[in-house]
Design a protein around this motif. Structure first.
Motif, PDB file in Angstrom:
ATOM      1  N   PHE A 136       0.847  -1.196   0.000  1.00  0.00           N
ATOM      2  CA  PHE A 136       0.000   0.000   0.000  1.00  0.00           C
ATOM      3  C   PHE A 136       0.887   1.253   0.000  1.00  0.00           C
ATOM      4  CE2 PHE A 136      -3.042  -3.070   1.795  1.00  0.00           C
ATOM      5  CZ  PHE A 136      -4.116  -2.827   0.964  1.00  0.00           C
ATOM      6  N   VAL A 137       0.389   2.295  -0.615  1.00  0.00           N
ATOM      7  CA  VAL A 137       1.164   3.539  -0.685  1.00  0.00           C
ATOM      8  C   VAL A 137       1.236   4.205   0.682  1.00  0.00           C
ATOM      9  CG1 VAL A 137       1.282   5.868  -1.702  1.00  0.00           C
ATOM     10  CG2 VAL A 137       0.559   3.915  -3.097  1.00  0.00           C
ATOM     11  N   PHE A 138       0.079   4.258   1.387  1.00  0.00           N
ATOM     12  CA  PHE A 138       0.047   4.947   2.678  1.00  0.00           C
ATOM     13  C   PHE A 138       0.064   3.929   3.820  1.00  0.00           C
ATOM     14  CE2 PHE A 138      -2.333   6.846   6.242  1.00  0.00           C
ATOM     15  CZ  PHE A 138      -1.474   7.897   6.509  1.00  0.00           C
ATOM     16  N   MET A 139       1.204   3.807   4.493  1.00  0.00           N
ATOM     17  CA  MET A 139       1.351   2.969   5.689  1.00  0.00           C
ATOM     18  C   MET A 139       2.107   3.797   6.709  1.00  0.00           C
ATOM     19  SD  MET A 139       2.167  -0.827   4.180  1.00  0.00           S
ATOM     20  CE  MET A 139       1.770  -1.618   5.715  1.00  0.00           C
ATOM     21  N   PRO A 140       1.361   4.424   7.670  1.00  0.00           N
ATOM     22  CA  PRO A 140       1.957   5.408   8.593  1.00  0.00           C
ATOM     23  C   PRO A 140       3.188   4.879   9.322  1.00  0.00           C
ATOM     24  CG  PRO A 140      -0.419   5.309   8.866  1.00  0.00           C
ATOM     25  CD  PRO A 140      -0.050   4.199   7.943  1.00  0.00           C
ATOM     26  N   GLU A 141       3.154   3.596   9.700  1.00  0.00           N
ATOM     27  CA  GLU A 141       4.257   3.064  10.491  1.00  0.00           C
ATOM     28  C   GLU A 141       5.588   3.099   9.748  1.00  0.00           C
ATOM     29  OE1 GLU A 141       1.466   1.667   9.895  1.00  0.00           O
ATOM     30  OE2 GLU A 141       0.416   1.135  11.740  1.00  0.00           O
ATOM     31  N   LEU A 142       5.521   3.165   8.427  1.00  0.00           N
ATOM     32  CA  LEU A 142       6.757   3.157   7.653  1.00  0.00           C
ATOM     33  C   LEU A 142       7.548   4.439   7.849  1.00  0.00           C
ATOM     34  CD1 LEU A 142       5.543   1.546   4.294  1.00  0.00           C
ATOM     35  CD2 LEU A 142       6.699   0.446   6.215  1.00  0.00           C
ATOM     36  N   ASN A 143       6.860   5.519   8.240  1.00  0.00           N
ATOM     37  CA  ASN A 143       7.531   6.807   8.411  1.00  0.00           C
ATOM     38  C   ASN A 143       8.053   7.013   9.819  1.00  0.00           C
ATOM     39  OD1 ASN A 143       6.952   7.531   5.740  1.00  0.00           O
ATOM     40  ND2 ASN A 143       4.869   8.198   6.319  1.00  0.00           N
ATOM     41  N   LEU A 144       7.719   6.132  10.742  1.00  0.00           N
ATOM     42  CA  LEU A 144       8.234   6.229  12.111  1.00  0.00           C
ATOM     43  C   LEU A 144       9.696   5.811  12.163  1.00  0.00           C
ATOM     44  CD1 LEU A 144       5.236   4.760  14.153  1.00  0.00           C
ATOM     45  CD2 LEU A 144       5.862   7.159  13.864  1.00  0.00           C
ATOM     46  N   LYS A 145      10.454   6.548  12.985  1.00  0.00           N
ATOM     47  CA  LYS A 145      11.892   6.255  13.076  1.00  0.00           C
ATOM     48  C   LYS A 145      12.146   4.861  13.628  1.00  0.00           C
ATOM     49  CE  LYS A 145      16.195   8.054  14.994  1.00  0.00           C
ATOM     50  NZ  LYS A 145      16.852   9.127  15.797  1.00  0.00           N
ATOM     51  N   TYR A 146      11.341   4.497  14.645  1.00  0.00           N
ATOM     52  CA  TYR A 146      11.537   3.185  15.274  1.00  0.00           C
ATOM     53  C   TYR A 146      10.391   2.221  14.952  1.00  0.00           C
ATOM     54  CZ  TYR A 146      14.989   5.793  17.961  1.00  0.00           C
ATOM     55  OH  TYR A 146      16.059   6.565  18.319  1.00  0.00           O
TER      56      TYR A 146
ATOM     57  N   TYR B 204      10.099  -0.119  12.727  1.00  0.00           N
ATOM     58  CA  TYR B 204      10.554  -1.494  12.491  1.00  0.00           C
ATOM     59  C   TYR B 204      10.771  -2.218  13.816  1.00  0.00           C
ATOM     60  CZ  TYR B 204      13.677  -5.298  11.096  1.00  0.00           C
ATOM     61  OH  TYR B 204      14.268  -6.516  10.921  1.00  0.00           O
ATOM     62  N   TYR B 205      11.433  -1.545  14.764  1.00  0.00           N
ATOM     63  CA  TYR B 205      11.728  -2.168  16.054  1.00  0.00           C
ATOM     64  C   TYR B 205      10.464  -2.340  16.894  1.00  0.00           C
ATOM     65  CZ  TYR B 205      16.446  -0.971  14.597  1.00  0.00           C
ATOM     66  OH  TYR B 205      17.590  -0.868  13.876  1.00  0.00           O
ATOM     67  N   ILE B 206       9.566  -1.362  16.765  1.00  0.00           N
ATOM     68  CA  ILE B 206       8.300  -1.472  17.489  1.00  0.00           C
ATOM     69  C   ILE B 206       7.525  -2.707  17.021  1.00  0.00           C
ATOM     70  CG2 ILE B 206       6.041  -0.416  17.859  1.00  0.00           C
ATOM     71  CD1 ILE B 206       7.465   2.313  17.720  1.00  0.00           C
ATOM     72  N   THR B 207       7.518  -2.913  15.705  1.00  0.00           N
ATOM     73  CA  THR B 207       6.812  -4.073  15.141  1.00  0.00           C
ATOM     74  C   THR B 207       7.443  -5.383  15.590  1.00  0.00           C
ATOM     75  OG1 THR B 207       6.227  -2.748  13.203  1.00  0.00           O
ATOM     76  CG2 THR B 207       6.005  -5.145  13.011  1.00  0.00           C
ATOM     77  N   LEU B 208       8.796  -5.434  15.579  1.00  0.00           N
ATOM     78  CA  LEU B 208       9.483  -6.652  16.042  1.00  0.00           C
ATOM     79  C   LEU B 208       9.195  -6.912  17.515  1.00  0.00           C
ATOM     80  CD1 LEU B 208      13.007  -6.470  14.324  1.00  0.00           C
ATOM     81  CD2 LEU B 208      11.086  -7.933  13.732  1.00  0.00           C
ATOM     82  N   GLY B 209       9.178  -5.828  18.307  1.00  0.00           N
ATOM     83  CA  GLY B 209       8.878  -5.977  19.721  1.00  0.00           C
ATOM     84  C   GLY B 209       7.467  -6.474  19.949  1.00  0.00           C
ATOM     85  N   LEU B 210       6.543  -5.983  19.155  1.00  0.00           N
ATOM     86  CA  LEU B 210       5.165  -6.446  19.246  1.00  0.00           C
ATOM     87  C   LEU B 210       5.067  -7.940  18.945  1.00  0.00           C
ATOM     88  CD1 LEU B 210       2.146  -5.824  19.619  1.00  0.00           C
ATOM     89  CD2 LEU B 210       2.060  -5.239  17.176  1.00  0.00           C
ATOM     90  N   MET B 211       5.794  -8.359  17.900  1.00  0.00           N
ATOM     91  CA  MET B 211       5.798  -9.781  17.552  1.00  0.00           C
ATOM     92  C   MET B 211       6.376 -10.626  18.682  1.00  0.00           C
ATOM     93  SD  MET B 211       6.998  -9.796  13.561  1.00  0.00           S
ATOM     94  CE  MET B 211       5.988  -9.100  12.271  1.00  0.00           C
TER      95      MET B 211
END
Length: 300
Positions: A265-275, A277-284
């Motif tokens: 998708f073109v608009f994915m807000p989390e992609l613009n967050l600095k962290y 990627y790490y937040i997503t890994l931590g959630l997993m």
């Protein structure tokens, strides 16, 4: 092999014929006036044990266990061989298609001084006792094999794929031996017609009953062991499936998250967050830990 006189005294004569030819059978028919059909029964490989009486002739058709490990276990001839015994007047005639252990053993024993006055009927009884002993030896051998397999399954914790094959062969051999022994009671009971002590005939009957009981017990034990082995195999398969199911629980939620972020998708807000990627890994990782403690608490 030509006719052979194995023993002779003032009371009887023992004639033995191994691997009889047609000429041998014709000779016996002409000399002793034995019915041709009875003689033919002795060379029929799959003939069942029986007793027949023709005038003053008593005919016992026995089957002796051969203890051979043959590839096929389909008929009684795969585990046993015939021994035909004809009793008439003062003559005992034994006929067998191959080397017979009972005849071979008694052939040596009968030459001992203690047997110099042995009678025709006593020779027949001794042969019958040795025939029963062949089944007794086989039952002990099969029980030892079953105990060995049982030890490998339950004590040594082995998982050989040939266990079920070996148990199946035990079941087949035990079943065939039981069938032979049950049919053999027909000729065992007829020894009461001979000139023998009642206690000697009773001893033969007891040995026959003991052999039948041993094989029936073996049949039950082998069937039970097969059921237990199959149940253990199913249990091990269930354990494997349980482990795979638990691991699936761990990876299903994080796979779902990874699938979402794998969409283009073109608009994915989390992609613009600095962290992001790490937040997503931590959630997993957090979801995986929660799943782990939940499974452990449930005792799965």
């Amino acid at each position: 092999m030509p006719l052979e006189i194995l023993f002779k005294n003032d009371f009887c004569e023992w004639v033995d014929v191994e691997s009889p030819t047609e000429e041998d059978l014709n000779y016996l028919h002409n000399k002793y006036n034995i019915n041709v059909l009875l003689l033919e029964d002795t060379i029929d490989a799959n003939h069942l044990p029986k007793f027949e009486q023709d005038g003053n002739l008593n005919f016992f058709l026995m089957r002796e266990n051969t203890q051979l490990e043959r590839s096929n276990l389909n008929t009684i001839s795969d585990i046993s061989t015939k021994l035909g015994i004809f009793l008439l007047d003062n003559v005992i005639i034994t006929i067998h298609r191959m080397k017979n252990r009972s005849v071979y053993e008694l052939k040596k024993e009968i030459l001992l001084p203690v047997n110099k006055d042995i009678s025709r009927d006593r020779i027949a009884l001794n042969l019958a006792l040795k025939v029963m002993k062949s089944f007794d030896d086989e039952s002990k051998n099969l029980i030892e094999i079953m105990d060995q397999i049982e030890s490998e399954i339950f004590l040594k914790n082995t998982n050989h794929s040939n266990h079920i094959r070996r148990l199946y062969r035990l079941k087949r051999k035990s079943g065939l031996n039981t069938r032979i022994l049950n049919i053999s009671t027909a000729w065992v009971d007829k020894f009461k017609l001979l000139d023998l002590d009642e206690i000697a005939v009773t001893d033969l009957k007891d040995k026959s009953k003991d052999a039948i009981a041993d094989f029936e017990h073996l049949n039950t034990q082998v069937a039970s062991l097969i059921s237990m082995f199959l149940a253990m195999s199913d249990q091990k398969a269930n354990q494997v499936m349980k482990v795979l199911a638990i691991y699936s629980m761990y990876f299903f939620p994080i796979t779902f998250i990874a699938g979402i972020y794998g969409m283009n998708f073109v608009f994915m807000p989390e992609l613009n967050l600095k962290y992001g990627y790490y937040i997503t890994l931590g959630l997993m990782a957090g979801i995986t830990l929660i799943t782990f403690f939940y499974v452990r608490k449930k005792g799965w």
